[in-house]
Design a protein around this motif. Structure first.
Motif, PDB file in Angstrom:
ATOM      1  N   VAL A 139       0.837  -1.206   0.000  1.00 37.25           N
ATOM      2  CA  VAL A 139       0.000   0.000   0.000  1.00 37.25           C
ATOM      3  C   VAL A 139       0.869   1.252   0.000  1.00 37.25           C
ATOM      4  N   TYR A 153     -11.067   5.819   1.090  1.00 41.60           N
ATOM      5  CA  TYR A 153      -9.694   5.819   1.592  1.00 41.60           C
ATOM      6  C   TYR A 153      -8.997   7.127   1.225  1.00 41.60           C
ATOM      7  N   ALA A 208       2.458   1.873  -3.342  1.00 40.92           N
ATOM      8  CA  ALA A 208       1.488   2.316  -4.345  1.00 40.92           C
ATOM      9  C   ALA A 208       0.965   3.718  -4.064  1.00 40.92           C
ATOM     10  N   ARG A 209       1.019   4.142  -2.798  1.00 38.54           N
ATOM     11  CA  ARG A 209       0.482   5.445  -2.391  1.00 38.54           C
ATOM     12  C   ARG A 209       1.524   6.197  -1.567  1.00 38.54           C
ATOM     13  N   ASP A 255      -2.412  -8.568  -1.583  1.00 39.69           N
ATOM     14  CA  ASP A 255      -2.958  -7.460  -2.367  1.00 39.69           C
ATOM     15  C   ASP A 255      -4.401  -7.094  -2.018  1.00 39.69           C
ATOM     16  N   PRO A 272     -11.823   4.100  -3.881  1.00 39.00           N
ATOM     17  CA  PRO A 272     -10.923   5.163  -3.414  1.00 39.00           C
ATOM     18  C   PRO A 272     -11.608   6.233  -2.567  1.00 39.00           C
ATOM     19  N   ILE A 331      -4.689  -3.217  -0.954  1.00 29.11           N
ATOM     20  CA  ILE A 331      -4.523  -2.241  -2.034  1.00 29.11           C
ATOM     21  C   ILE A 331      -5.624  -2.400  -3.074  1.00 29.11           C
ATOM     22  N   ASP A 332      -6.076  -3.610  -3.301  1.00 27.75           N
ATOM     23  CA  ASP A 332      -7.197  -3.809  -4.227  1.00 27.75           C
ATOM     24  C   ASP A 332      -8.454  -3.126  -3.713  1.00 27.75           C
ATOM     25  N   ILE A 339      -8.612  -0.544  -1.694  1.00 30.36           N
ATOM     26  CA  ILE A 339      -8.392   0.902  -1.813  1.00 30.36           C
ATOM     27  C   ILE A 339      -8.609   1.346  -3.255  1.00 30.36           C
ATOM     28  N   ASN A 340      -8.082   0.593  -4.191  1.00 29.22           N
ATOM     29  CA  ASN A 340      -8.227   0.960  -5.604  1.00 29.22           C
ATOM     30  C   ASN A 340      -9.661   0.815  -6.100  1.00 29.22           C
ATOM     31  N   ASN A 341     -10.395  -0.144  -5.559  1.00 29.64           N
ATOM     32  CA  ASN A 341     -11.779  -0.355  -5.984  1.00 29.64           C
ATOM     33  C   ASN A 341     -12.743   0.664  -5.399  1.00 29.64           C
TER      34      ASN A 341
END
Length: 96
Positions: free
Chosen positions: A17, A91, A20-21, A78, A88, A81-82, A84-86
């Protein structure tokens, strides 16, 4: 105290995470927390991550100088992070 296996799992999950961020202060602080737990509580050094589908491999050195390797399925690591990405909007990264 958490087991080394649990700590490595949590460390790797939050590392993914944080990587990626990079502007996510909470993720970076949590990553630092788990890094310190690995060093201070478990006496682990030289932690490295390899990603080879379908696994993440974490390589590290114990205080006795032993080189160790553990693996975690990518789908388990994952998940955060998945999520969070799905979604956003759930988060938001708030500035310090």
């Amino acid at each position: 105290m958490r087991s080394l296996q649990d700590t490595l799992y949590n460390w790797l999950t939050i590392k993914v995470v944080a990587d990626a961020r990079p502007d996510d202060h909470a993720a970076n602080e949590t990553y630092e927390l788990f890094t310190n737990i690995l060093k201070d509580d478990h006496k682990v050094e030289n932690v490295q991550v390899l990603k080879e589908d379908p696994m993440y491999y974490v390589l590290y050195t114990t205080e006795q100088g032993e080189n160790k390797k553990v693996r975690f399925p990518m789908e388990l690591i994952d998940v955060m992070i998945d999520q969070i990405n799905n979604e956003p909007e759930k988060y938001t990264n708030y500035p310090k």
